[in-house]
Scaffold this motif. Structure first.
Motif, PDB file in Angstrom:
ATOM      1  N   PHE A   1      -9.253 -12.714  44.594  1.00 22.26           N
ATOM      2  CA  PHE A   1      -8.555 -12.734  43.310  1.00 22.26           C
ATOM      3  C   PHE A   1      -9.503 -13.129  42.178  1.00 22.26           C
ATOM      4  O   PHE A   1      -9.431 -12.579  41.067  1.00 22.26           O
ATOM      5  CB  PHE A   1      -7.367 -13.702  43.350  1.00 22.26           C
ATOM      6  CG  PHE A   1      -6.128 -13.096  43.944  1.00 22.26           C
ATOM      7  CD1 PHE A   1      -5.422 -12.102  43.258  1.00 22.26           C
ATOM      8  CD2 PHE A   1      -5.655 -13.506  45.181  1.00 22.26           C
ATOM      9  CE1 PHE A   1      -4.278 -11.537  43.808  1.00 22.26           C
ATOM     10  CE2 PHE A   1      -4.513 -12.950  45.733  1.00 22.26           C
ATOM     11  CZ  PHE A   1      -3.817 -11.956  45.042  1.00 22.26           C
ATOM     12  N   ASN A   2     -10.416 -14.080  42.437  1.00 20.89           N
ATOM     13  CA  ASN A   2     -11.369 -14.502  41.416  1.00 20.89           C
ATOM     14  C   ASN A   2     -12.326 -13.372  41.055  1.00 20.89           C
ATOM     15  O   ASN A   2     -12.662 -13.172  39.880  1.00 20.89           O
ATOM     16  CB  ASN A   2     -12.167 -15.714  41.899  1.00 20.89           C
ATOM     17  CG  ASN A   2     -11.373 -17.008  41.794  1.00 20.89           C
ATOM     18  OD1 ASN A   2     -10.462 -17.117  40.972  1.00 20.89           O
ATOM     19  ND2 ASN A   2     -11.704 -17.982  42.624  1.00 20.89           N
ATOM     20  N   ILE A   3     -12.790 -12.620  42.066  1.00 20.68           N
ATOM     21  CA  ILE A   3     -13.691 -11.497  41.806  1.00 20.68           C
ATOM     22  C   ILE A   3     -12.986 -10.417  40.985  1.00 20.68           C
ATOM     23  O   ILE A   3     -13.538  -9.864  40.027  1.00 20.68           O
ATOM     24  CB  ILE A   3     -14.214 -10.917  43.133  1.00 20.68           C
ATOM     25  CG1 ILE A   3     -15.159 -11.922  43.804  1.00 20.68           C
ATOM     26  CG2 ILE A   3     -14.924  -9.584  42.911  1.00 20.68           C
ATOM     27  CD1 ILE A   3     -15.593 -11.530  45.199  1.00 20.68           C
ATOM     28  N   LEU A   4     -11.736 -10.125  41.366  1.00 22.96           N
ATOM     29  CA  LEU A   4     -10.957  -9.141  40.606  1.00 22.96           C
ATOM     30  C   LEU A   4     -10.739  -9.601  39.172  1.00 22.96           C
ATOM     31  O   LEU A   4     -10.844  -8.808  38.225  1.00 22.96           O
ATOM     32  CB  LEU A   4      -9.602  -8.915  41.288  1.00 22.96           C
ATOM     33  CG  LEU A   4      -9.624  -8.194  42.638  1.00 22.96           C
ATOM     34  CD1 LEU A   4      -8.226  -8.171  43.248  1.00 22.96           C
ATOM     35  CD2 LEU A   4     -10.146  -6.764  42.481  1.00 22.96           C
ATOM     36  N   LYS A   5     -10.455 -10.892  39.012  1.00 24.66           N
ATOM     37  CA  LYS A   5     -10.184 -11.431  37.686  1.00 24.66           C
ATOM     38  C   LYS A   5     -11.439 -11.394  36.822  1.00 24.66           C
ATOM     39  O   LYS A   5     -11.376 -11.025  35.643  1.00 24.66           O
ATOM     40  CB  LYS A   5      -9.692 -12.873  37.817  1.00 24.66           C
ATOM     41  CG  LYS A   5      -9.314 -13.523  36.504  1.00 24.66           C
ATOM     42  CD  LYS A   5      -8.842 -14.954  36.721  1.00 24.66           C
ATOM     43  CE  LYS A   5      -9.977 -15.828  37.211  1.00 24.66           C
ATOM     44  NZ  LYS A   5      -9.607 -17.255  37.322  1.00 24.66           N
ATOM     45  N   GLU A   6     -12.577 -11.764  37.397  1.00 24.73           N
ATOM     46  CA  GLU A   6     -13.821 -11.833  36.633  1.00 24.73           C
ATOM     47  C   GLU A   6     -14.351 -10.442  36.251  1.00 24.73           C
ATOM     48  O   GLU A   6     -14.923 -10.270  35.179  1.00 24.73           O
ATOM     49  CB  GLU A   6     -14.893 -12.573  37.442  1.00 24.73           C
ATOM     50  CG  GLU A   6     -14.623 -14.057  37.633  1.00 24.73           C
ATOM     51  CD  GLU A   6     -14.862 -14.852  36.368  1.00 24.73           C
ATOM     52  OE1 GLU A   6     -15.693 -14.438  35.550  1.00 24.73           O
ATOM     53  OE2 GLU A   6     -14.200 -15.891  36.199  1.00 24.73           O
ATOM     54  N   ASN A   7     -14.148  -9.464  37.146  1.00 24.38           N
ATOM     55  CA  ASN A   7     -14.803  -8.176  36.939  1.00 24.38           C
ATOM     56  C   ASN A   7     -13.889  -7.053  36.449  1.00 24.38           C
ATOM     57  O   ASN A   7     -14.368  -6.094  35.841  1.00 24.38           O
ATOM     58  CB  ASN A   7     -15.462  -7.728  38.246  1.00 24.38           C
ATOM     59  CG  ASN A   7     -16.605  -8.640  38.667  1.00 24.38           C
ATOM     60  OD1 ASN A   7     -17.695  -8.585  38.104  1.00 24.38           O
ATOM     61  ND2 ASN A   7     -16.353  -9.513  39.630  1.00 24.38           N
TER      62      ASN A   7
ATOM     63  N   ASN B   1      -5.012 -10.538  33.933  1.00 25.33           N
ATOM     64  CA  ASN B   1      -5.685 -11.759  34.340  1.00 25.33           C
ATOM     65  C   ASN B   1      -4.672 -12.824  34.751  1.00 25.33           C
ATOM     66  O   ASN B   1      -4.775 -13.449  35.809  1.00 25.33           O
ATOM     67  CB  ASN B   1      -6.544 -12.276  33.176  1.00 25.33           C
ATOM     68  CG  ASN B   1      -7.571 -13.300  33.637  1.00 25.33           C
ATOM     69  OD1 ASN B   1      -7.419 -13.912  34.673  1.00 25.33           O
ATOM     70  ND2 ASN B   1      -8.601 -13.487  32.833  1.00 25.33           N
ATOM     71  N   GLY B   2      -3.669 -13.014  33.910  1.00 26.29           N
ATOM     72  CA  GLY B   2      -2.626 -13.993  34.192  1.00 26.29           C
ATOM     73  C   GLY B   2      -1.808 -13.628  35.421  1.00 26.29           C
ATOM     74  O   GLY B   2      -1.426 -14.504  36.207  1.00 26.29           O
ATOM     75  N   ILE B   3      -1.545 -12.342  35.599  1.00 29.22           N
ATOM     76  CA  ILE B   3      -0.775 -11.879  36.758  1.00 29.22           C
ATOM     77  C   ILE B   3      -1.530 -12.154  38.052  1.00 29.22           C
ATOM     78  O   ILE B   3      -0.948 -12.614  39.047  1.00 29.22           O
ATOM     79  CB  ILE B   3      -0.454 -10.375  36.627  1.00 29.22           C
ATOM     80  CG1 ILE B   3       0.524 -10.145  35.473  1.00 29.22           C
ATOM     81  CG2 ILE B   3       0.129  -9.827  37.928  1.00 29.22           C
ATOM     82  CD1 ILE B   3       0.749  -8.686  35.134  1.00 29.22           C
ATOM     83  N   LEU B   4      -2.846 -11.899  38.052  1.00 27.38           N
ATOM     84  CA  LEU B   4      -3.657 -12.155  39.243  1.00 27.38           C
ATOM     85  C   LEU B   4      -3.695 -13.641  39.579  1.00 27.38           C
ATOM     86  O   LEU B   4      -3.597 -14.019  40.755  1.00 27.38           O
ATOM     87  CB  LEU B   4      -5.083 -11.631  39.023  1.00 27.38           C
ATOM     88  CG  LEU B   4      -5.269 -10.112  39.091  1.00 27.38           C
ATOM     89  CD1 LEU B   4      -6.683  -9.735  38.689  1.00 27.38           C
ATOM     90  CD2 LEU B   4      -4.958  -9.601  40.499  1.00 27.38           C
ATOM     91  N   MET B   5      -3.824 -14.484  38.563  1.00 27.55           N
ATOM     92  CA  MET B   5      -3.826 -15.924  38.788  1.00 27.55           C
ATOM     93  C   MET B   5      -2.488 -16.376  39.375  1.00 27.55           C
ATOM     94  O   MET B   5      -2.446 -17.210  40.280  1.00 27.55           O
ATOM     95  CB  MET B   5      -4.101 -16.661  37.468  1.00 27.55           C
ATOM     96  CG  MET B   5      -5.521 -16.527  36.957  1.00 27.55           C
ATOM     97  SD  MET B   5      -5.779 -17.382  35.385  1.00 27.55           S
ATOM     98  CE  MET B   5      -5.510 -19.081  35.890  1.00 27.55           C
ATOM     99  N   PHE B   6      -1.386 -15.806  38.870  1.00 26.05           N
ATOM    100  CA  PHE B   6      -0.054 -16.170  39.351  1.00 26.05           C
ATOM    101  C   PHE B   6       0.117 -15.766  40.816  1.00 26.05           C
ATOM    102  O   PHE B   6       0.581 -16.562  41.638  1.00 26.05           O
ATOM    103  CB  PHE B   6       1.017 -15.490  38.493  1.00 26.05           C
ATOM    104  CG  PHE B   6       2.416 -15.689  39.012  1.00 26.05           C
ATOM    105  CD1 PHE B   6       3.068 -16.895  38.836  1.00 26.05           C
ATOM    106  CD2 PHE B   6       3.071 -14.660  39.681  1.00 26.05           C
ATOM    107  CE1 PHE B   6       4.352 -17.088  39.319  1.00 26.05           C
ATOM    108  CE2 PHE B   6       4.358 -14.843  40.176  1.00 26.05           C
ATOM    109  CZ  PHE B   6       5.003 -16.061  39.989  1.00 26.05           C
ATOM    110  N   PHE B   7      -0.287 -14.534  41.154  1.00 33.76           N
ATOM    111  CA  PHE B   7      -0.147 -14.066  42.528  1.00 33.76           C
ATOM    112  C   PHE B   7      -1.035 -14.858  43.487  1.00 33.76           C
ATOM    113  O   PHE B   7      -0.622 -15.150  44.618  1.00 33.76           O
ATOM    114  CB  PHE B   7      -0.467 -12.575  42.624  1.00 33.76           C
ATOM    115  CG  PHE B   7       0.707 -11.690  42.352  1.00 33.76           C
ATOM    116  CD1 PHE B   7       1.735 -11.559  43.271  1.00 33.76           C
ATOM    117  CD2 PHE B   7       0.812 -11.001  41.161  1.00 33.76           C
ATOM    118  CE1 PHE B   7       2.831 -10.756  43.023  1.00 33.76           C
ATOM    119  CE2 PHE B   7       1.913 -10.193  40.892  1.00 33.76           C
ATOM    120  CZ  PHE B   7       2.915 -10.067  41.833  1.00 33.76           C
TER     121      PHE B   7
END
Length: 273
Positions: free
Chosen positions: A152-158, A165-171
């Motif tokens: 999730f961090n890699i997806l969020k950063e790249n 971004n917020g949706i990925l952090m929530f999931f």
């Protein structure tokens, strides 16, 4: 006497009773017996760990370099090396701490049955034949949760921007929290139920999902109460309110599965598959 595996099969088919008020009251009574001892153990370990890490870090890097390293550290960095190091540190740290959790649960069990226990009881499982299964289960679960968080961090950063971004952090938060909740009875199933690591993980999922809402509410009230009261008590009080969580975990397991005899903790035998 039915085995743990047989009990789990029955629970899978028929469920089991778990009353919020009864469990909470039993956990509180157990907590009153162990609060000072377990709180003292946690306080001493945190002090020793902080001193040890600071001393080793200061010797290896130097005080000024260590300060700069900690200041510049970015835990969410998406580089492969950082992700691997973070994962390895998390796995090793969790595996080393897991036998302590088992020991604190044993203290709760001993206190509940008015049997002898002390400071050394917390470390009993570092020399127990259950150590392999405790390590294995912890490594599996930590790699799963840490691995998912790294993805999730890699997806969020790249790749993520704006709302994504917020949706990925929530999931990421919801998935890791769900895994932790569903598997939080894994260690009790190993040390009290004599199950293998994988069987204990599956068994924990079975137990939690059958009474999910009651267990979720118990843990929310337990954690919130422990942290709020601990922080109010000059922050250091949190070491003496956190033991309630171990009492709660033990009492939930005991009500779900029952523990026939303390000798189950020490018997030498093969784990159930």
């Amino acid at each position: 006497m039915k085995s743990t595996a047989e009990k789990l099969i029955e629970i899978e088919e028929n469920g089991y009773p778990l009353d919020f008020g009864e469990v909470f009251n039993q956990a509180f009574e157990n907590y009153k017996k162990i609060a000072l001892l377990v709180g003292g153990i946690l306080l001493v370990l945190i002090f020793v760990f902080t001193l040890l890490v600071g001393s080793i870090g200061g010797l290896v890097f130097g005080i000024s370099n260590l300060t700069s390293l900690l200041t510049d550290l970015k835990p969410t960095s998406s580089t492969s090396s950082t992700a691997i190091i973070t994962l390895l540190v998390g796995v090793v740290g969790a595996a080393l701490m897991a036998p302590l959790t088992a020991g604190l649960l044993k203290i709760a069990h001993q206190a509940e049955n008015n049997r002898e226990y002390g400071f050394a009881t917390a470390f009993d499982y570092y020399k127990s034949h259950y150590l392999k299964e405790i390590f294995t289960a912890t490594i599996i679960l930590t790699m799963l949760t840490s691995g998912l968080e790294s993805v999730f961090n890699i997806l969020k950063e790249n790749y993520a921007t704006g709302n994504l971004n917020g949706i990925l952090m929530f999931f990421s938060f919801v998935i890791n929290l769900s895994i932790g909740l569903l598997t939080f009875l894994t260690i009790p199933l190993i040390i009290f139920g004599n199950l293998s690591a994988t069987a204990a993980i599956k068994g924990s999922i079975t137990l939690v999902k059958k009474r999910f809402l009651v267990i979720l509410l118990l843990l929310i009230v337990g954690f919130v109460g422990a942290f709020i009261i601990g922080i109010i008590a000059l922050c250091i009080g949190i070491f003496f309110t956190l033991p309630f969580i171990y009492s709660l975990e033990y009492i939930i397991y005991r009500n779900a599965m029952s523990i026939e005899d303390i000798n189950e903790l020490d018997e030498i035998g093969s784990s159930e598959l």
